[in-house]
Enzyme design. Structure first.
Site, short mmCIF file in Angstrom:
data_model
loop_
_atom_site.label_atom_id
_atom_site.label_comp_id
_atom_site.label_asym_id
_atom_site.label_seq_id
_atom_site.Cartn_x
_atom_site.Cartn_y
_atom_site.Cartn_z
N ASN A 1 0.83 -1.19 0.00
CA ASN A 1 0.00 0.00 0.00
C ASN A 1 0.87 1.25 0.00
OD1 ASN A 1 -2.67 1.56 0.69
ND2 ASN A 1 -1.17 2.24 2.21
N GLU A 2 0.87 1.98 -1.10
CA GLU A 2 1.43 3.32 -1.24
C GLU A 2 2.94 3.41 -1.10
OE1 GLU A 2 -0.74 5.97 1.35
OE2 GLU A 2 -2.56 5.85 0.14
#
Length: 854
Positions: free
Chosen positions: A433-434
Site C-alpha cells: 500500500n502506497e
C-alpha cells in the site's frame, strides 16, 4: 496406525517476563488465542485503552517483555508415530519452550505459520508450552541500529524492520498499542500420516464449457499409503478420481487432474450464484484404515484483470472480469476490525461482510498495513460473493531488503498465499500500500525502465520484493490470480489517472480540493478515497465517560482523532459548505457526517458514471476508505467501531445500488474541464450571474437490459413550489453500464432537483437522486418545512411540503433498531418509506435534517 487427531491448546496464563517474583495470572477466558492487552484489561491491571485518554497510560505495555504458558494432556497412541505442534501465528518476537527443556521454535514474523516436530519430546500426561514474547518495539530499534534507518509514514521508523501488523504502531485512524501473544491457534497433531496444502486449481476454458482441475497436496508419511480423491459437484454428482493413488514416504506429494464439462461456476454477488465443488482427499493405510481426511469447498471461475486500450480516452482499462463478464467494483477498504485481533469472532466477520452486502458493495480491499485476514472473513466473502483485493503486508514506508529480511518476507508470502489460494473471492494480489507513492515523495531511486529485477543496492530496495519475489510466489502458488506491484500503481507515476489504480486523496489530503470537483478526479480504478466524519453520539457516550468532555474540541475527542490536521480540515470542509449555527456535539456530529456523505456519494456517482460499456470502461471501480474502525475514533470509516452506520454508509448504499440514478450540477465552463481548475465555487464578490446545468444519468449494474420510467422534478427550495416536471418515455437501460438520460437542464441557485426511477409495470420507485445548489451554506431554506414522521411497526414514513436534505432518524432511547436507510433527501409529493427492523409504532423516533436549527 489410526486416524490423525488434532487438539487445540487453550487455558493460557501470562506474566511479565524478567520481573522479579512475578506470578502467573490465569486468563479469565478459555479461548485458544489471546494477547497481552486484553488479558491485562481483564485482570484490571490496566484501564481499557479505548476509553477516555487511557491510551496514554498503557504505553509501557509495549515496552515490556511478556510470557505465556498453557498445559495440555498427551497420551501416546501406538497408531501414531508422529507428533507435531502447529502454530497459526505468533505476535511477534517469540521463543517457544516445551516442558521448559526444549527450545522448539524462535519466530520473529507474525505472519509465519509453523509445523514443529515434537516426536519423542512429549511426556505422557501433562505437558507445558511456554512462550516468551520480547518487545517488538525494542527488537525493531535494535534492527534499525544494525541495518539502518528507513522512512515510515505513520508509526516510528523502526516498524519497517519488524514483520508485525504495521497498524499496531499507530496510524492516522488507529492507536499506538503494541500488543503481543499467541494470536493464532496452536494445536497438537498426532498421526502416522497426514495431508496438508490441498489445492484445487481450476482453469476454465474461454468459452466456459470446460474446466481443468488439478488437485495437488502434500503429505507427511511414515510409510507408503494410498490416496483417495473425490470431487462432488454443486448439483451432487461425484467424481472419484482415484482409489489407488500411491504415495511414497520418500516423495509424499500427490496430484490428480479432472476435466469437468459444463462446469458450474461461482460468480460475484449480483452476477450469478455462489456455488462450490467439494474436494475430498483421504489417505489410507495398507490395511485400508483411514489415516487423515481433508475437505475443501472450491469455487470455480474464470478470472482476468483486463487492461486494454479504451475508445476515445487515453490509457487502458483496469477491471476484473469473472466468467467473461466485466465487473464494476463498488466497495470499500478493510482495516483490521480491532486493535486486539483475538477479540474478533467469526460472527464479527460475518457481520462485516453482511454490511458490505447490505451496502450494495461487491469488493473489499484487505489493506496492507493490517494482516492477512482470518479465514472467517474470506470464507464469508466466498459465500456471499464479495470480491477481495488482497494487499501484501506492507504500507506507507520505505522498506529494507537485506538478506534476512528478504528471506522472512518470501517465507511469509509462501505461507499466506498457500493458505489463501483456496478462496475464489480473492481476485487480485497487490504488493503493498502506497510504497511507490512514498518512493516518489522521498525522491528515491526508481527508474521504471530498469527491469533488472534486483534493486537491493538502491535506496528503494523493497522494489525487489514487490517486482521480483512476491510476484514469483503468486505465480508459483496461486497462478490464476493476477498480481499488481502496488496500490496505487500504473502509468506515469502513482497519480496517473489513465492507467492502473489511483488513491485519490486530493480531497481531504493533498491539494484539498472541493469535493464538488470529484467528477474531475476520477481514475481508471479508484482504490482509495475518503472524507472524515465523527462517530455516532451513542458511540461517543460509550468511550467518553465524563460528560464534561463531550464537546467537539475536547482533549478526549482530540485523542480519538488521529488524522493529520483533522480539526483544520474538518472545519475547512464543513464551513466551506454548510451552515453551522452551533458547535454542540450533536450538531458537529451531524455536520461532519453530512459532509462525509455528500462527498462520498458524489465520488461514487462520478466513478460509476464512467462505466460506459465495452471499450468505454473509463472507471471500473471505487473503494471507499474505509468501511470499519479498529477502535472508537473519528475517522474516514462509514461504520464506526461500535457498528453504528454513518450517513455516508447509506448514501453510498443508494448510489451503489444495482439500479441507480445520478445527477450533477455544473457551469458550462467547468463542464468542459478534465481536471480541477484553480477555483470551482465563485466567491461572494464575484458579481457575474451563474448559469447552472443539470445532467442526469442512470446506472444498470445488472446483467440484463431494464426498462424504466424516469421523472425529473424541479422545486423551489424555499416554498416547495413545483417549477418544472419532465416525464421521459420508457427508457431501456442497457446492461452493465451507465446510460446518459438528460443533459444541460437549466436551473438556478434556488432550485433543488429530484429524479425518480420507476418500474413501468407496477409503478413502484426503484431509485431516487437529488441535486442541490452548491455550496449548501448559501441556500435559502424554508422557515417552516413542515416535515412529518409517521412511525409504524417495522417502518416509518417521511413527508414534507418543501425539499429537505439529510433527514436522519434515530430511536430516542438508543434502543437497537436496524434502519434500512437513513440520511435521506425528501421532496414534496413523494412519501419516503424507511424499513426499520425492530421498530414499534409506539417508539419515540427523533428526526434531524439540514437547517432544522436555523
Amino acid at each position: 496406525m489410526s486416524v490423525a487427531t488434532t487438539v487445540t491448546l487453550s487455558g493460557w496464563r501470562w506474566r511479565q517476563h524478567g520481573k522479579v517474583d512475578e506470578k502467573w495470572h490465569q486468563c479469565v477466558h478459555d479461548k485458544p488465542t489471546t494477547e497481552i492487552f486484553t488479558d491485562l484489561i481483564d485482570a484490571k491491571v490496566i484501564p481499557d485503552p479505548f476509553i477516555d485518554e487511557n491510551e496514554r497510560l498503557v504505553q509501557w505495555v509495549g515496552e515490556a517483555d511478556w510470557e505465556y504458558a498453557c498445559d495440555f494432556q498427551y497420551e501416546p497412541d501406538s497408531g501414531h508415530s508422529r507428533q507435531d505442534l502447529l502454530f497459526a501465528g505468533l505476535d511477534t518476537v517469540a521463543t517457544v519452550y516445551l516442558n521448559d527443556q526444549d527450545k522448539i521454535l524462535e519466530s520473529t514474523n507474525m505472519f509465519h505459520r509453523h509445523r514443529i516436530d515434537v516426536t519423542g519430546k512429549l511426556r505422557r500426561g501433562l505437558n507445558t508450552l511456554r512462550i516468551v514474547f520480547k518487545s517488538a518495539l525494542h527488537y525493531g530499534r535494535e534492527l534499525e541500529k544494525k541495518h539502518g534507518s528507513y522512512r515510515a509514514f505513520s508509526g516510528e521508523n523502526s516498524r519497517v524492520h519488524v514483520r508485525k501488523a504495521q497498524y499496531h504502531y499507530g496510524w492516522d485512524w488507529g492507536p499506538l498499542l503494541m500488543t503481543c501473544g499467541p494470536c493464532g491457534e496452536i494445536s497438537l497433531e498426532t498421526y502416522a500420516s497426514t495431508v496438508e496444502n490441498v489445492f484445487a486449481d481450476a482453469q476454465v476454458s474461454e468459452d466456459l464449457q470446460t474446466a481443468s482441475m488439478k488437485i495437488s497436496f502434500d503429505a507427511i508419511l511414515d510409510r507408503d499409503v494410498t490416496a483417495d480423491v473425490t470431487v462432488t459437484t454443486p448439483s451432487g454428482h461425484i467424481f472419484r478420481l482415484s482409489t489407488a493413488l500411491s504415495l511414497s514416504a520418500k516423495d509424499p506429494r500427490g496430484s490428480v487432474s479432472l476435466e469437468i464439462h459444463q462446469p458450474e461456476l461461482w460468480y460475484p454477488i449480483g452476477h450469478g450464484p455462489q456455488i462450490f465443488y467439494l474436494v475430498d482427499v483421504a489417505i489410507v493405510g495398507p490395511d485400508q484404515v483411514p489415516l487423515h481426511y481433508v475437505r475443501k469447498p472450491v469455487g470455480i471461475r474464470r478470472l482476468r484483470l483486463v487492461q486494454q486500450p479504451l475508445i476515445d480516452e487515453p490509457g487502458t482499462s483496469f477491471f476484473i472480469e469473472i466468467n467473461n463478464k466485466p465487473v464494476y467494483s463498488s466497495g470499500s477498504n478493510w482495516i483490521p476490525g480491532h486493535s486486539f485481533l483475538t477479540s474478533m469472532t467469526a460472527k464479527d466477520y460475518v457481520s462485516a461482510v453482511d454490511l458490505c452486502v447490505k451496502g450494495n458493495q461487491n469488493m473489499l480491499r484487505v489493506w496492507g498495513g493490517g494482516i492477512y485476514e482470518h479465514d472467517a472473513l474470506y470464507e464469508e466473502c466466498d459465500r456471499r460473493g464479495i470480491l477481495v483485493w488482497q494487499d501484501f503486508a506492507f504500507a506507507c514506508a520505505q522498506y529494507p531488503c537485506y538478506p534476512e529480511f528478504a528471506a522472512t518476507v518470501k517465507r511469509e508470502a509462501v505461507d499466506q498465499v498457500k493458505r489463501l489460494r483456496q478462496y475464489c473471492s480473492i481476485v487480485l494480489y497487490a504488493g503493498n500500500n502506497e510504497d511507490y507513492q512514498i518512493a516518489e515523495m522521498l525522491n528515491l531511486t526508481w527508474d521504471p525502465e530498469d527491469h533488472s529485477g534486483d534493486w537491493t543496492n538502491t535506496d528503494f530496495p523493497a522494489r525487489t520484493l514487490y517486482e521480483t519475489h512476491l510476484p514469483a510466489v503468486v505465480t508459483e502458488y496461486s497462478p490464476g490470480v493476477p498480481y499488481h506491484p502496488s496500490s496505487p500503481w500504473g502509468g506515469e507515476g502513482t497519480t496517473d489517472r489513465t492507467v492502473g489504480d489511483i488513491h485519490q486523496w486530493n480531497v481531504w489530503h493533498g491539494s484539498q480540493e472541493k469535493y464538488q470537483l470529484w467528477d474531475k478526479l476520477v481514475g481508471r480504478f479508484v482504490s482509495e478515497f475518503g472524507m472524515l466524519g465523527f462517530p455516532a453520539a451513542k458511540s461517543i457516550r460509550r468511550f467518553v465517560t465524563d460528560p464534561a468532555q463531550r464537546y467537539p474540541q475536547s482533549s478526549v475527542l482530540d485523542l480519538h482523532n488521529k488524522a493529520d490536521g483533522a480539526e483544520r480540515r474538518l472545519a475547512l470542509y464543513v464551513l466551506e459548505n454548510i451552515r453551522v449555527n452551533s458547535l454542540d456535539l450533536d450538531s458537529w456530529i451531524y455536520a461532519t457526517q453530512l459532509i462525509q456523505a455528500e462527498c462520498l456519494g458524489f465520488a461514487v456517482r462520478s466513478c460509476r458514471r464512467q462505466w460506459k460499456g465495452p471499450g468505454r470502461e473509463y472507471c471500473a471501480g471505487q473503494l471507499v476508505w474505509q468501511i470499519n474502525d479498529c477502535w472508537p475514533v473519528s475517522s474516514w470509516a462509514m461504520v464506526d467501531f461500535y457498528g453504528e452506520k454513518k450517513m455516508a454508509y447509506f448514501m453510498t448504499m443508494r448510489d451503489s445500488a444495482p439500479l441507480a440514478l445520478g445527477m450533477s450540477r455544473s457551469t458550462p465552463e467547468l463542464k468542459k474541464l478534465k481536471s480541477p481548475p484553480p477555483q470551482i465555487l465563485a466567491p461572494p464578490h464575484d458579481l457575474a450571474p451563474k448559469k447552472n446545468f443539470i445532467d442526469v444519468w442512470a446506472v444498470n449494474g445488472t446483467l440484463k437490459d431494464f426498462p424504466v420510467q424516469i421523472e425529473v422534478r424541479l422545486y423551489d427550495i424555499a416554498t416547495g413550489a413545483l417549477r418544472e416536471e419532465r416525464s421521459m418515455d420508457i427508457q431501456t437501460l442497457l446492461s452493465n453500464r451507465t446510460t446518459e438520460l438528460l443533459e444541460d437542464l437549466s436551473v438556478d441557485d434556488k432550485t433543488a432537483v429530484q429524479a425518480i426511477m420507476k418500474d413501468p409495470q407496477g409503478g413502484h420507485v426503484i431509485a431516487r437522486a437529488s441535486d442541490w445548489p452548491q455550496p449548501l451554506k448559501y441556500v435559502t431554506l424554508s422557515a417552516s418545512p413542515d416535515v412529518t414522521l409517521s412511525v409504524l411497526d417495522g417502518k416509518l414514513e417521511i413527508r414534507t411540503k418543501v425539499p429537505v436534505k439529510g433527514v436522519v432518524v434515530s430511536v430516542a432511547d438508543d434502543r437497537d433498531v436496524d434502519f434500512g436507510d437513513n440520511g435521506v433527501d425528501v421532496f414534496p409529493d413523494d412519501v419516503y418509506t424507511i424499513c426499520a427492523q425492530g421498530l414499534a409504532k409506539d417508539d419515540k423516533v427523533e428526526m434531524r435534517y439540514y437547517g432544522l436549527d436555523f
